[in-house]
Each structure stands twice: as structure tokens, then as C-alpha cells.
Design a protein around this motif. Sequence first.
Motif, mmCIF file in Angstrom:
data_model
loop_
_atom_site.group_PDB
_atom_site.id
_atom_site.type_symbol
_atom_site.label_atom_id
_atom_site.label_comp_id
_atom_site.label_asym_id
_atom_site.label_seq_id
_atom_site.Cartn_x
_atom_site.Cartn_y
_atom_site.Cartn_z
ATOM 1 N N GLN A 1 -22.006 67.294 12.570
ATOM 2 C CA GLN A 1 -22.606 65.968 12.729
ATOM 3 C C GLN A 1 -21.572 64.957 13.212
ATOM 4 O OE1 GLN A 1 -25.841 65.171 12.577
ATOM 5 N NE2 GLN A 1 -25.296 63.100 13.206
ATOM 6 N N ASP A 2 -20.364 65.023 12.657
ATOM 7 C CA ASP A 2 -19.291 64.118 13.088
ATOM 8 C C ASP A 2 -18.967 64.319 14.564
ATOM 9 O OD1 ASP A 2 -19.130 63.076 10.539
ATOM 10 O OD2 ASP A 2 -17.304 64.168 9.994
ATOM 11 N N ALA A 3 -18.953 65.578 15.000
ATOM 12 C CA ALA A 3 -18.675 65.874 16.406
ATOM 13 C C ALA A 3 -19.767 65.291 17.295
ATOM 14 C CB ALA A 3 -18.557 67.386 16.615
ATOM 15 N N THR A 4 -21.020 65.439 16.879
ATOM 16 C CA THR A 4 -22.141 64.882 17.642
ATOM 17 C C THR A 4 -22.014 63.374 17.760
ATOM 18 O OG1 THR A 4 -23.614 66.686 17.033
ATOM 19 C CG2 THR A 4 -24.652 64.608 17.670
ATOM 20 N N GLU A 5 -21.700 62.723 16.662
ATOM 21 C CA GLU A 5 -21.573 61.266 16.686
ATOM 22 C C GLU A 5 -20.378 60.816 17.523
ATOM 23 O OE1 GLU A 5 -21.676 60.010 12.598
ATOM 24 O OE2 GLU A 5 -23.726 60.743 12.340
ATOM 25 N N GLU A 6 -19.301 61.585 17.492
ATOM 26 C CA GLU A 6 -18.142 61.244 18.324
ATOM 27 C C GLU A 6 -18.488 61.370 19.808
ATOM 28 O OE1 GLU A 6 -13.380 62.290 18.749
ATOM 29 O OE2 GLU A 6 -14.555 63.252 17.178
ATOM 30 N N ILE A 7 -19.195 62.421 20.166
ATOM 31 C CA ILE A 7 -19.632 62.605 21.554
ATOM 32 C C ILE A 7 -20.560 61.468 21.962
ATOM 33 C CG2 ILE A 7 -21.022 64.059 23.084
ATOM 34 C CD1 ILE A 7 -19.923 66.482 21.415
ATOM 35 N N LEU B 1 -21.807 70.024 26.601
ATOM 36 C CA LEU B 1 -21.718 69.276 25.353
ATOM 37 C C LEU B 1 -21.670 70.210 24.155
ATOM 38 C CD1 LEU B 1 -23.934 66.102 25.814
ATOM 39 C CD2 LEU B 1 -21.469 66.380 26.070
ATOM 40 N N LYS B 2 -22.262 71.388 24.271
ATOM 41 C CA LYS B 2 -22.167 72.383 23.203
ATOM 42 C C LYS B 2 -20.710 72.826 23.057
ATOM 43 C CE LYS B 2 -25.438 75.366 23.062
ATOM 44 N NZ LYS B 2 -26.332 76.525 23.251
ATOM 45 N N ARG B 3 -20.056 73.067 24.190
ATOM 46 C CA ARG B 3 -18.646 73.456 24.172
ATOM 47 C C ARG B 3 -17.789 72.353 23.564
ATOM 48 N NH1 ARG B 3 -16.815 72.506 29.379
ATOM 49 N NH2 ARG B 3 -15.973 70.594 28.509
ATOM 50 N N VAL B 4 -18.036 71.118 24.006
ATOM 51 C CA VAL B 4 -17.275 69.978 23.492
ATOM 52 C C VAL B 4 -17.473 69.857 21.983
ATOM 53 C CG1 VAL B 4 -17.059 67.461 23.566
ATOM 54 C CG2 VAL B 4 -17.318 68.737 25.692
ATOM 55 N N ALA B 5 -18.709 69.964 21.536
ATOM 56 C CA ALA B 5 -19.010 69.845 20.104
ATOM 57 C C ALA B 5 -18.344 70.960 19.299
ATOM 58 C CB ALA B 5 -20.518 69.848 19.885
ATOM 59 N N ILE C 1 -14.534 70.143 19.074
ATOM 60 C CA ILE C 1 -14.281 69.011 18.182
ATOM 61 C C ILE C 1 -14.519 69.425 16.730
ATOM 62 C CG2 ILE C 1 -15.098 66.719 17.493
ATOM 63 C CD1 ILE C 1 -15.556 66.121 20.478
ATOM 64 N N THR C 2 -15.583 70.173 16.474
ATOM 65 C CA THR C 2 -15.880 70.634 15.116
ATOM 66 C C THR C 2 -14.769 71.531 14.599
ATOM 67 O OG1 THR C 2 -18.253 70.500 15.533
ATOM 68 C CG2 THR C 2 -17.546 71.890 13.695
ATOM 69 N N ARG C 3 -14.317 72.448 15.418
ATOM 70 C CA ARG C 3 -13.227 73.349 15.026
ATOM 71 C C ARG C 3 -11.985 72.550 14.666
ATOM 72 N NH1 ARG C 3 -10.235 77.404 19.174
ATOM 73 N NH2 ARG C 3 -9.309 78.866 17.703
ATOM 74 N N TYR C 4 -11.672 71.555 15.485
ATOM 75 C CA TYR C 4 -10.513 70.697 15.219
ATOM 76 C C TYR C 4 -10.664 69.995 13.867
ATOM 77 C CZ TYR C 4 -7.317 66.736 15.771
ATOM 78 O OH TYR C 4 -6.333 65.798 15.574
ATOM 79 N N ALA D 1 -8.298 67.851 25.247
ATOM 80 C CA ALA D 1 -8.942 68.082 26.546
ATOM 81 C C ALA D 1 -10.397 67.640 26.513
ATOM 82 C CB ALA D 1 -8.839 69.557 26.938
ATOM 83 N N GLU D 2 -11.090 67.894 25.419
ATOM 84 C CA GLU D 2 -12.495 67.495 25.319
ATOM 85 C C GLU D 2 -12.628 65.973 25.271
ATOM 86 O OE1 GLU D 2 -14.263 69.650 26.216
ATOM 87 O OE2 GLU D 2 -13.949 71.552 25.219
ATOM 88 N N ILE D 3 -11.739 65.303 24.569
ATOM 89 C CA ILE D 3 -11.768 63.843 24.526
ATOM 90 C C ILE D 3 -11.473 63.280 25.910
ATOM 91 C CG2 ILE D 3 -10.684 61.778 23.536
ATOM 92 C CD1 ILE D 3 -12.598 63.353 21.635
ATOM 93 N N ALA D 4 -10.543 63.888 26.616
ATOM 94 C CA ALA D 4 -10.246 63.454 27.987
ATOM 95 C C ALA D 4 -11.471 63.638 28.881
ATOM 96 C CB ALA D 4 -9.046 64.228 28.540
ATOM 97 N N TYR D 5 -12.190 64.742 28.707
ATOM 98 C CA TYR D 5 -13.413 64.992 29.473
ATOM 99 C C TYR D 5 -14.455 63.910 29.191
ATOM 100 C CZ TYR D 5 -17.828 67.223 30.809
ATOM 101 O OH TYR D 5 -19.062 67.479 31.339
#
Length: 145
Positions: free
Chosen positions: A35-41, A60-64, A67-70, A87-91
Motif C-alpha cells: 500500500q505504501d508503494a502504491t501511495e508513493e507511486i 507500475l507493477k515492476r515499480v511497485a 519499492i515494496t521490496r526496498y 532507479a524506480e524513483i528516477a523513472y
Amino acid sequence: MYATRQDLEARFGTNEVANLEAMQTVTGALEEALQDATEEIDSYIAVIYQLPLPQIPSTLKRVACNITRYRLYYQQPTEEVDNRYKAEIAYLKDIVKGLASLPIRNEQNEVTEEKPKRNPKSIPIGTSYTGGVFSDEQLNKMPSV
């Protein structure tokens, strides 16, 4: 949410997800991290895309997932996990800047030509601004030129 537990397991393996979950001190930490990853995206893409998106791109699934793993690493993520997160934040920042776009697909599974809905940073010439920084009362106190 942009990703699920199954998405994490498919991307990183069942063992790694189980290990990450075992490191957590709170039950439900995995769902909370998703959920945190979704909200960050959303905090990035909402700047130019109307939410909710009509279709969730696999990017967005990859990005999520990354971010979740992190976020699930209990104390300190590995260098690989940290680099993927950055890299995902840069994207996401590139999407906001207009250097990248989300491949949103329509019902025929074709990438739509729909452009993001940008909020203008300034008002174009010829439009009237009704927001007013100063009230009429304050403006009347100012000297006229």
C-alpha cells in the motif's frame, strides 16, 4: 494496489518474500508495504495523470514490486535493492518531467494516445484569474499609480 504478494513472489521468488516477511515485527507488514508503494507511486503520477488510471501498466507493477521490496528490508537494503529503488524513483520523476510516459492500454490491448492531463504551472495570457491573492479591501488601501 499496483502489485500483489503473487507479483512479488513471481519477481523475486517465494523464499525471498518469505524471508522479508519473517524479518518484520508487525503482522500485515507486507500488505502495508504494498500500500505504501502504491501511495508513493500515486504521489508522483497524480501530478500529470488523472487517477485512478483506466488500466494499470505492467511498468507500475515492476515499480511497485521494487519499492515494496526496498521497504521490507528490515534494517539496511542490499546495494542491488537500493539501486533498484533509486532507479524506480528516477523513472517516476521522469514521468512527471515528461521524459517518460506510462504505456496505458485500451480495451483492444493497444497503447492509447491519451496524453497526461497536466496542471498548468501558470495561467496563459488572455485568461482571467479569479483566485485573488489580496482582497478588495486590501487593494483599496494601496496607493494608486
